[in-house]
Design an enzyme around this catalytic site. Sequence first.
Site, PDB file in Angstrom:
ATOM      1  N   ASN A  36      -5.521   3.578 -11.591  1.00 35.01           N
ATOM      2  CA  ASN A  36      -4.783   3.141 -12.772  1.00 35.01           C
ATOM      3  C   ASN A  36      -4.022   1.791 -12.860  1.00 35.01           C
ATOM      4  OD1 ASN A  36      -2.737   3.668 -11.057  1.00 35.01           O
ATOM      5  ND2 ASN A  36      -1.658   5.348 -12.191  1.00 35.01           N
ATOM      6  N   TYR A 147       7.694  12.376   0.105  1.00 40.88           N
ATOM      7  CA  TYR A 147       6.335  11.607   0.352  1.00 40.88           C
ATOM      8  C   TYR A 147       5.643  12.410   1.360  1.00 40.88           C
ATOM      9  CZ  TYR A 147       2.846   8.383   2.160  1.00 40.88           C
ATOM     10  OH  TYR A 147       2.049   7.850   2.534  1.00 40.88           O
ATOM     11  N   GLY A 290      16.225   8.634   8.965  1.00 40.15           N
ATOM     12  CA  GLY A 290      14.927   9.267   8.658  1.00 40.15           C
ATOM     13  C   GLY A 290      13.764   8.175   9.612  1.00 40.15           C
TER      14      GLY A 290
HETATM   15  N1  NAD Z   1      -0.074   1.281   3.859  1.00 43.92           N
HETATM   16  C1  NAD Z   1       0.464   2.245   4.919  1.00 43.92           C
HETATM   17  O1  NAD Z   1       0.711   2.056   5.922  1.00 43.92           O
HETATM   18  C2  NAD Z   1      -0.145   3.665   4.689  1.00 43.92           C
HETATM   19  C3  NAD Z   1       0.235   4.539   5.546  1.00 43.92           C
HETATM   20  C4  NAD Z   1      -0.070   5.915   5.679  1.00 43.92           C
HETATM   21  C5  NAD Z   1      -0.745   6.332   4.527  1.00 43.92           C
HETATM   22  N2  NAD Z   1      -1.239   5.560   3.507  1.00 43.92           N
HETATM   23  C6  NAD Z   1      -1.678   6.154   2.091  1.00 43.92           C
HETATM   24  O2  NAD Z   1      -2.926   5.316   1.862  1.00 43.92           O
HETATM   25  C7  NAD Z   1      -3.238   5.363   0.776  1.00 43.92           C
HETATM   26  C8  NAD Z   1      -3.422   3.698   0.083  1.00 43.92           C
HETATM   27  O3  NAD Z   1      -2.107   3.118   0.419  1.00 43.92           O
HETATM   28  P1  NAD Z   1      -1.874   1.541   0.171  1.00 43.92           P
HETATM   29  O4  NAD Z   1      -1.026   0.883   1.077  1.00 43.92           O
HETATM   30  O5  NAD Z   1      -3.249   0.931   0.033  1.00 43.92           O
HETATM   31  O6  NAD Z   1      -1.225   1.553  -1.301  1.00 43.92           O
HETATM   32  P2  NAD Z   1      -1.600   0.992  -2.503  1.00 43.92           P
HETATM   33  O7  NAD Z   1      -0.494   1.013  -3.331  1.00 43.92           O
HETATM   34  O8  NAD Z   1      -1.883  -0.525  -2.462  1.00 43.92           O
HETATM   35  O9  NAD Z   1      -2.792   1.541  -3.140  1.00 43.92           O
HETATM   36  C9  NAD Z   1      -2.878   2.555  -4.225  1.00 43.92           C
HETATM   37  C10 NAD Z   1      -3.732   2.420  -5.188  1.00 43.92           C
HETATM   38  O10 NAD Z   1      -3.754   3.864  -5.886  1.00 43.92           O
HETATM   39  C11 NAD Z   1      -3.583   3.482  -7.238  1.00 43.92           C
HETATM   40  N3  NAD Z   1      -2.936   4.476  -8.137  1.00 43.92           N
HETATM   41  C12 NAD Z   1      -1.726   5.103  -7.547  1.00 43.92           C
HETATM   42  N4  NAD Z   1      -1.214   6.033  -8.474  1.00 43.92           N
HETATM   43  C13 NAD Z   1      -2.698   6.347  -9.292  1.00 43.92           C
HETATM   44  C14 NAD Z   1      -2.866   7.332 -10.207  1.00 43.92           C
HETATM   45  N5  NAD Z   1      -1.896   8.096 -10.690  1.00 43.92           N
HETATM   46  N6  NAD Z   1      -3.997   7.270 -10.888  1.00 43.92           N
HETATM   47  C15 NAD Z   1      -4.909   6.395 -10.443  1.00 43.92           C
HETATM   48  N7  NAD Z   1      -4.773   5.291  -9.423  1.00 43.92           N
HETATM   49  C16 NAD Z   1      -3.760   5.434  -8.982  1.00 43.92           C
HETATM   50  C17 NAD Z   1      -2.846   2.224  -7.535  1.00 43.92           C
HETATM   51  O11 NAD Z   1      -3.064   1.374  -8.587  1.00 43.92           O
HETATM   52  C18 NAD Z   1      -3.478   1.405  -6.138  1.00 43.92           C
HETATM   53  O12 NAD Z   1      -4.497   0.590  -6.303  1.00 43.92           O
HETATM   54  C19 NAD Z   1      -2.039   5.996  -0.045  1.00 43.92           C
HETATM   55  O13 NAD Z   1      -2.473   7.391  -0.551  1.00 43.92           O
HETATM   56  C20 NAD Z   1      -0.841   6.032   1.009  1.00 43.92           C
HETATM   57  O14 NAD Z   1      -0.239   6.985   0.928  1.00 43.92           O
HETATM   58  C21 NAD Z   1      -0.712   4.238   3.565  1.00 43.92           C
END
Ligand code: NAD
Length: 335
Positions: A36, A147, A290
């Site tokens: 999105n 989260y 936390g």
């Molecule tokens: N970055 C980290 O260190 C880390 C660590 C553990 C887990 N994660 C998980 O990995 C995943 C990706 O993380 P990231 O750092 O790339 O985050 P990010 O915010 O860069 O990417 C998330 C993507 O999902 C899209 N998105 C969000 N909500 C949406 C919705 N309702 N519908 C459609 N698209 C949607 C966003 O536009 C974005 O492109 C996440 O699920 C996060 O919880 C990240």
Amino acid sequence: MPHRKEVLVTGGCGYIGSHAVRALNEAGFAPVVLDNLSTGHLEALTAAGDFKLYQAELRDENALESCFKQHRFTGVLHFAGVALVGESVRDPEKYYGTNVIGSLNLIAVCKRHGVKNLVFSSTAATYGVPQSVPMAEDHPQHPINPYGRTKLTFEQALQSYHGAGQIDYLALRYFNAAGSDPRGDIGEAHDPETHLIPNAYRVALGQLAHLTVHGNDYPTPDGTCIRDYIHVTDLAEAHVLALTHLLNGGVSGAMNLGTGQGHSVLDVVKACEAASGRKIPVVMGARREGDPPSLVADPGKAKQVLGFAARRSDLATIAADAWRWFEKHPHGYAS
Ligand SMILES: NC(=O)c1ccc[n+]([C@@H]2O[C@H](COP(=O)([O-])OP(=O)(O)OC[C@H]3O[C@@H](n4cnc5c(N)ncnc54)[C@H](O)[C@@H]3O)[C@@H](O)[C@H]2O)c1
């Protein structure tokens, strides 16, 4: 060109998702992205190779349905989600709505279309406060913020659907994702930015006067928190291995993605100073609620089951690759 298997990548415009789109292209898959664009960037996707994009909302089951109708997905990499711990405390509805309800919509549509293989972005935040480190997958899961709870809830849903024979999955529990593709054309661009390395580089670039270190009285050698940093290209490669594992009929379950090596906040700052050749002044601030003193993965299961070995996750390489991105894109993507 041989037929390329289509893989749905939710959140493929985001930080980790865009690196995975590139890794899928390089492994011969055809990525189809659903995003999105709430925190993601179209430019990240265009740099990452071939793709089809559905700009759609995970909570909109009709939008998911119309995307699935036009493709035959061999599997799904599910990155889309919201991921700010503080925001999850203030706005739990957003977190349950997206990370749980949106993700349940996705499995409902997968079921209807007979798409069985799903790789899910879970997190070390599902463990909560460590009872011991390094943490293996059987470490108790008691997340301490909404989260982490939403991510655990969806892990448990996957386990239940798998038990009913409806989905095969790997829930990958990332520790701290860091670094950028070594080419420096895709990278980390979050707003607000809560991660350590991007904020250290904002100081190096003169955008912030100093870096605030959240607590230096922890029971660690230099008093600052210790975390396990894994390079985003290693994460991306692990997703290709995870998908291949499922396509080959491998077992479902949860798996850590980390290195097993912990680094303190001050170690990271030193690595960023070395990589950038710039001074990064720090100011000692209060602890954040936390924040456990140390979070380090036991990476043994991913190695044993997937044959996964981190290749670029030493701190110097992470810092150098991240700097290449930030130096070229001091204000992130243009969009
Ligand atoms: N970055 C980290 O260190 C880390 C660590 C553990 C887990 N994660 C998980 O990995 C995943 C990706 O993380 P990231 O750092 O790339 O985050 P990010 O915010 O860069 O990417 C998330 C993507 O999902 C899209 N998105 C969000 N909500 C949406 C919705 N309702 N519908 C459609 N698209 C949607 C966003 O536009 C974005 O492109 C996440 O699920 C996060 O919880 C990240």
